[in-house]
Design a protein around this motif. Structure first.
Motif, mmCIF file in Angstrom:
data_model
loop_
_atom_site.group_PDB
_atom_site.id
_atom_site.type_symbol
_atom_site.label_atom_id
_atom_site.label_comp_id
_atom_site.label_asym_id
_atom_site.label_seq_id
_atom_site.Cartn_x
_atom_site.Cartn_y
_atom_site.Cartn_z
ATOM 1 N N ALA A 131 0.839 -1.197 0.000
ATOM 2 C CA ALA A 131 0.000 0.000 0.000
ATOM 3 C C ALA A 131 0.868 1.239 0.000
ATOM 4 C CB ALA A 131 -0.904 0.009 1.233
ATOM 5 N N ILE A 132 0.482 2.226 -0.784
ATOM 6 C CA ILE A 132 1.180 3.506 -0.737
ATOM 7 C C ILE A 132 0.537 4.347 0.367
ATOM 8 C CG2 ILE A 132 1.739 5.598 -2.025
ATOM 9 C CD1 ILE A 132 1.994 3.834 -4.513
ATOM 10 N N VAL A 133 1.380 4.785 1.293
ATOM 11 C CA VAL A 133 0.911 5.462 2.507
ATOM 12 C C VAL A 133 1.723 6.730 2.709
ATOM 13 C CG1 VAL A 133 0.357 5.131 4.964
ATOM 14 C CG2 VAL A 133 0.843 3.147 3.530
ATOM 15 N N GLN A 134 1.078 7.756 3.249
ATOM 16 C CA GLN A 134 1.846 8.907 3.706
ATOM 17 C C GLN A 134 2.026 8.808 5.220
ATOM 18 O OE1 GLN A 134 0.184 12.959 4.068
ATOM 19 N NE2 GLN A 134 1.940 13.644 2.873
ATOM 20 N N TRP A 135 3.259 8.882 5.653
ATOM 21 C CA TRP A 135 3.567 8.874 7.089
ATOM 22 C C TRP A 135 4.168 10.213 7.478
ATOM 23 C CZ3 TRP A 135 1.417 4.800 9.146
ATOM 24 C CH2 TRP A 135 1.459 3.547 8.530
ATOM 25 N N GLY A 136 3.914 10.631 8.712
ATOM 26 C CA GLY A 136 4.536 11.853 9.226
ATOM 27 C C GLY A 136 5.059 11.614 10.628
ATOM 28 N N GLY A 137 6.296 12.024 10.869
ATOM 29 C CA GLY A 137 6.867 11.836 12.201
ATOM 30 C C GLY A 137 8.293 12.340 12.274
ATOM 31 N N VAL A 138 9.026 11.769 13.212
ATOM 32 C CA VAL A 138 10.366 12.227 13.553
ATOM 33 C C VAL A 138 11.380 11.226 13.019
ATOM 34 C CG1 VAL A 138 11.904 12.707 15.513
ATOM 35 C CG2 VAL A 138 9.485 13.327 15.637
ATOM 36 N N ARG A 139 12.459 11.728 12.426
ATOM 37 C CA ARG A 139 13.526 10.816 11.998
ATOM 38 C C ARG A 139 14.145 10.144 13.216
ATOM 39 N NH1 ARG A 139 15.374 14.919 7.766
ATOM 40 N NH2 ARG A 139 14.791 13.887 5.819
ATOM 41 N N LEU A 140 14.342 8.845 13.113
ATOM 42 C CA LEU A 140 14.998 8.133 14.211
ATOM 43 C C LEU A 140 16.416 8.660 14.409
ATOM 44 C CD1 LEU A 140 14.828 6.018 16.392
ATOM 45 C CD2 LEU A 140 15.244 4.259 14.677
ATOM 46 N N GLN A 141 17.061 9.108 13.340
ATOM 47 C CA GLN A 141 18.416 9.658 13.492
ATOM 48 C C GLN A 141 18.399 10.946 14.325
ATOM 49 O OE1 GLN A 141 19.598 12.248 9.671
ATOM 50 N NE2 GLN A 141 19.700 10.069 9.240
ATOM 51 N N ASP A 142 17.293 11.684 14.323
ATOM 52 C CA ASP A 142 17.200 12.872 15.180
ATOM 53 C C ASP A 142 17.060 12.473 16.650
ATOM 54 O OD1 ASP A 142 17.352 14.363 12.878
ATOM 55 O OD2 ASP A 142 15.301 15.116 12.939
ATOM 56 N N ILE A 143 16.322 11.388 16.894
ATOM 57 C CA ILE A 143 16.216 10.875 18.266
ATOM 58 C C ILE A 143 17.589 10.359 18.718
ATOM 59 C CG2 ILE A 143 15.153 9.095 19.718
ATOM 60 C CD1 ILE A 143 12.617 9.372 17.986
ATOM 61 N N ALA A 144 18.294 9.683 17.797
ATOM 62 C CA ALA A 144 19.644 9.201 18.111
ATOM 63 C C ALA A 144 20.552 10.369 18.483
ATOM 64 C CB ALA A 144 20.225 8.415 16.931
ATOM 65 N N ALA A 145 20.401 11.478 17.767
ATOM 66 C CA ALA A 145 21.249 12.639 18.052
ATOM 67 C C ALA A 145 21.003 13.163 19.462
ATOM 68 C CB ALA A 145 20.990 13.745 17.020
ATOM 69 N N LEU A 146 19.786 13.010 19.955
ATOM 70 C CA LEU A 146 19.482 13.474 21.315
ATOM 71 C C LEU A 146 20.098 12.569 22.373
ATOM 72 C CD1 LEU A 146 15.700 14.420 21.079
ATOM 73 C CD2 LEU A 146 17.659 15.975 21.269
ATOM 74 N N VAL A 147 20.004 11.265 22.183
ATOM 75 C CA VAL A 147 20.450 10.351 23.243
ATOM 76 C C VAL A 147 21.933 10.013 23.131
ATOM 77 C CG1 VAL A 147 18.160 9.361 23.561
ATOM 78 C CG2 VAL A 147 19.790 8.239 21.995
ATOM 79 N N GLN A 148 22.523 10.266 21.975
ATOM 80 C CA GLN A 148 23.951 10.056 21.756
ATOM 81 C C GLN A 148 24.384 8.602 21.945
ATOM 82 O OE1 GLN A 148 26.294 12.920 23.943
ATOM 83 N NE2 GLN A 148 24.761 14.506 23.700
ATOM 84 N N PRO A 149 24.153 7.760 20.935
ATOM 85 C CA PRO A 149 24.599 6.370 21.013
ATOM 86 C C PRO A 149 26.111 6.302 21.230
ATOM 87 C CG PRO A 149 23.194 6.695 19.095
ATOM 88 C CD PRO A 149 23.460 8.062 19.672
ATOM 89 N N ARG A 150 26.502 5.354 22.044
ATOM 90 C CA ARG A 150 27.937 5.162 22.270
ATOM 91 C C ARG A 150 28.525 4.327 21.137
ATOM 92 N NH1 ARG A 150 26.355 4.443 27.959
ATOM 93 N NH2 ARG A 150 26.597 2.206 27.677
ATOM 94 N N PRO A 151 29.881 4.363 20.976
ATOM 95 C CA PRO A 151 30.506 3.696 19.823
ATOM 96 C C PRO A 151 30.161 2.218 19.700
ATOM 97 C CG PRO A 151 32.097 5.093 20.929
ATOM 98 C CD PRO A 151 30.864 5.109 21.783
ATOM 99 N N GLU A 152 29.868 1.553 20.813
ATOM 100 C CA GLU A 152 29.607 0.116 20.725
ATOM 101 C C GLU A 152 28.195 -0.205 20.202
ATOM 102 O OE1 GLU A 152 30.123 1.815 23.551
ATOM 103 O OE2 GLU A 152 28.872 1.060 25.208
#
Ligand SMILES: Nc1nc2c(c(=O)[nH]1)N[C@H]1C(S)=C(S)[C@@H](COP(=O)(O)O)O[C@H]1N2
Ligand SMILES: [Mo]
Length: 240
Positions: A131-152
């Motif tokens: 199905a072709i769908v329109q989704w709207g939300g937040v990039r997961l990479q922006d959430i990652a930028a907030l929590v700061q994943p560690r190198p591991e």
């Protein structure tokens, strides 16, 4: 001519800001202007080591997007293995934790303060429908930028309110078209489609897109529990 010693790192940071859409002003949760956010982003991704820098630098071919007129509202079938959990969006908190410098809980109000990305993509279910769908939300990479994943951090786990669970590789999770969405076809996300928050991306099969996500955990290891369908024999990567 010899280039200065760190052109790659500079390029990386600039490219990252482009990729993540964080170069513009106005997306600060604390309202202090872009420089702080940019600083925070470079702080995040500098320790993230070459592996992550390379995946953000390497040309990640975007999956096709469609015109809004191509949306097929009736074609997206509800596929829920365990009913529809009812979640109060006003008290909902998304937990983001694991191998990160700053674990946090985000309310829907917090998430709605972050940049809204919309995309019209094709959702493909392994059971033979799309199905072709329109989704709207937040990039997961922006959430990652907030929590700061560690190198591991190499994998991302998603827990859902209906006991569904999923795991993704970090590159796919940081793909610019991987979103945590709260809108479908321009309206608030309906309960049966995963409200208040679900995963959506054009790069993986439908079962990777957890609905009713309550917790996102960055980890170093893939657990024995890889995903609800994966543990029943379906492919883990499930790329499109
Ligand atoms: N939490 C949860 N997420 C889920 C599922 C589920 O049963 N529970 N089903 C998956 C499957 S197989 C598909 S195809 C899509 C369907 O999304 P939809 O019901 O919004 O069309 O959700 C996926 N995410
Ligand atoms: Mo599916």
């Amino acid at each position: 001519m010899q280039l200065p010693s760190s052109p790659r790192r500079i390029l990386t940071r600039r490219r990252l800001l482009q990729l993540s859409g964080l170069s513009g002003a106005g997306l600060l949760l604390n309202g202090c202007g872009a420089p702080l956010y940019s600083r925070q982003v470079s702080k995040v991704f500098e320790p993230l080591n070459q592996r992550v820098e390379e995946l953000l630098l390497s040309p990640q071919t975007p999956a096709p997007e469609y015109a809004a007129s191509a949306v097929q509202p009736e074609a997206l079938l509800i596929n829920s293995f365990n009913g529809t959990p009812q979640i109060d969006p006003d008290t909902f908190q998304l937990t983001v934790d694991g191998a990160v410098n700053s674990p946090m809980q985000l309310s829907m109000a917090d998430l709605q303060t972050m940049p809204l990305t919309t995309m019209v993509i094709r959702h493909v279910c392994v059971e033979g429908w799309a199905a072709i769908v329109q989704w709207g939300g937040v990039r997961l990479q922006d959430i990652a930028a907030l929590v700061q994943p560690r190198p591991e951090a190499r994998y991302v786990y998603f827990e859902s309110a209906d006991d569904y669970y999923e795991s993704w590789d970090l590159p796919s999770a940081l793909h610019p078209q991987t979103l945590m969405v709260y809108q479908k076809n321009g309206a608030p996300l309906p309960a049966e489609n995963g409200a208040p928050l679900r995963l959506a991306a054009p790069i993986k099969l439908g079962y990777k897109h957890s609905k009713w996500v309550t917790r996102i955990t960055f980890t170093a290891d893939l657990s024995e529990r890889q995903g609800y369908w994966e543990d029943r024999g379906y492919e883990w990567f499930a790329g499109l």
